[in-house]
Motif scaffolding. Structure first.
Motif, PDB file in Angstrom:
ATOM      1  N   ARG A 128      83.856  18.646  52.221  1.00  0.00           N
ATOM      2  CA  ARG A 128      83.977  17.347  51.542  1.00  0.00           C
ATOM      3  C   ARG A 128      85.434  17.057  51.187  1.00  0.00           C
ATOM      4  NH1 ARG A 128      80.544  18.451  47.974  1.00  0.00           N
ATOM      5  NH2 ARG A 128      78.728  17.790  49.179  1.00  0.00           N
ATOM      6  N   ALA A 132      87.628  13.930  52.549  1.00  0.00           N
ATOM      7  CA  ALA A 132      88.347  13.006  51.677  1.00  0.00           C
ATOM      8  C   ALA A 132      89.806  12.893  52.117  1.00  0.00           C
ATOM      9  CB  ALA A 132      88.248  13.465  50.228  1.00  0.00           C
ATOM     10  N   GLN A 146      93.856   3.809  48.393  1.00  0.00           N
ATOM     11  CA  GLN A 146      92.661   3.853  47.560  1.00  0.00           C
ATOM     12  C   GLN A 146      92.774   5.026  46.606  1.00  0.00           C
ATOM     13  OE1 GLN A 146      88.968   3.276  49.628  1.00  0.00           O
ATOM     14  NE2 GLN A 146      87.800   4.408  48.124  1.00  0.00           N
ATOM     15  N   GLU A 148      90.411   6.756  44.888  1.00  0.00           N
ATOM     16  CA  GLU A 148      89.432   7.829  45.028  1.00  0.00           C
ATOM     17  C   GLU A 148      88.623   7.618  46.301  1.00  0.00           C
ATOM     18  OE1 GLU A 148      85.598   9.778  42.643  1.00  0.00           O
ATOM     19  OE2 GLU A 148      86.694   8.082  41.800  1.00  0.00           O
ATOM     20  N   MET A 149      88.563   8.653  47.139  1.00  0.00           N
ATOM     21  CA  MET A 149      87.798   8.574  48.377  1.00  0.00           C
ATOM     22  C   MET A 149      86.405   9.135  48.122  1.00  0.00           C
ATOM     23  SD  MET A 149      90.277   7.287  49.986  1.00  0.00           S
ATOM     24  CE  MET A 149      89.409   7.031  51.517  1.00  0.00           C
ATOM     25  N   ARG A 150      85.386   8.330  48.280  1.00  0.00           N
ATOM     26  CA  ARG A 150      84.013   8.744  48.001  1.00  0.00           C
ATOM     27  C   ARG A 150      83.384   9.313  49.265  1.00  0.00           C
ATOM     28  NH1 ARG A 150      80.965   4.470  44.205  1.00  0.00           N
ATOM     29  NH2 ARG A 150      79.782   6.384  43.838  1.00  0.00           N
ATOM     30  N   THR A 151      82.777  10.479  49.124  1.00  0.00           N
ATOM     31  CA  THR A 151      82.136  11.152  50.256  1.00  0.00           C
ATOM     32  C   THR A 151      80.710  11.535  49.866  1.00  0.00           C
ATOM     33  OG1 THR A 151      83.020  13.277  49.503  1.00  0.00           O
ATOM     34  CG2 THR A 151      84.325  12.056  51.118  1.00  0.00           C
ATOM     35  N   ALA A 153      77.389  13.349  48.824  1.00  0.00           N
ATOM     36  CA  ALA A 153      77.114  14.587  48.094  1.00  0.00           C
ATOM     37  C   ALA A 153      76.123  15.468  48.843  1.00  0.00           C
ATOM     38  CB  ALA A 153      76.582  14.264  46.702  1.00  0.00           C
TER      39      ALA A 153
END
Length: 219
Positions: A128, A132, A146, A148-151, A153
């Protein structure tokens, strides 16, 4: 229990959750799209093992991804532009006749047994972080930013998202799709990300050098 679905052999690998644009022009695949739309069902996309992509006779690989039509545009001459979304893996048990298009008897594998293992969770955490980094590097090359890079869960969804997103040789993507264990998919994904991130960093560094060189030439 096996299910029969239409099969669309292509020179591409599709993962669950992936959006796939298709231009449908062959008469048999126009019929496939019309039938699937009428029945509100799925059809399968599978990488071609041998044979041509156009004209019939292609032999698909044993593991592919089922898709549903999300958007469709019918053109005046009967062709279609469609956007499909991957839904779930399938394993092809038997190929049926091509009248008018290939169909297959398939089974849909259950969620992998190791999806909830502690070892899998630990590896997913490492992968993860790499993913990111990958998203951040890709965004930087495009000139974006950006915080925060959201990946994902969930480790299964994480592996599928990496397979759908990261540019990689098609054979590696197929191996990732075929792997029955999530840990194996994540191992492959980790190698793909490490290679892709190195390439992106090199591209970014080169762009920065060129930009600085250009600025220096103007002074």
């Amino acid at each position: 229990m096996p299910t029969v679905i239409p099969i669309f052999p292509l020179n591409t690998v599709v993962f669950p959750g992936q959006q796939v644009p298709l231009h449908i022009f062959e008469p048999r695949y126009r019929q496939l799209v019309a039938d699937v739309r009428r029945d509100e069902g799925e059809f399968g996309i599978a990488l071609i093992e041998s044979g041509p992509e156009v004209g019939g006779g292609a032999v698909p690989r044993a593991v592919g991804c089922a898709v549903r039509i999300a958007e469709m545009q019918e053109l005046p001459d009967g062709r279609f532009n469609v956007i499909c979304r991957g839904t779930r893996r399938f394993r092809l048990l038997e190929s049926l006749d091509e009248a008018p298009y290939l169909r297959g008897e398939v089974e849909f594998p259950p969620r992998p047994d190791d999806a909830g293992d502690e070892e899998t969770a630990e590896r997913a955490g490492d992968v993860r972080d790499l993913f990111a980094d990958h998203l951040g590097l890709a965004l930087a090359i495009e000139g974006g930013w950006q915080r925060e890079m959201r990946t994902p869960a969930d480790p299964v969804r994480l592996a599928d998202t990496i397979g759908a997103t990261v540019a990689a040789p098609i054979g590696h993507k197929q191996a990732m799709l075929e792997a029955s264990r999530v840990a194996t998919r994540l191992e492959i994904g980790q190698r793909l990300l490490e290679s892709a991130n190195r390439s992106l960093r090199e591209q970014l560094a080169l762009r920065r050098r060129l930009k600085l060189g250009g600025l220096g030439a103007q002074n």
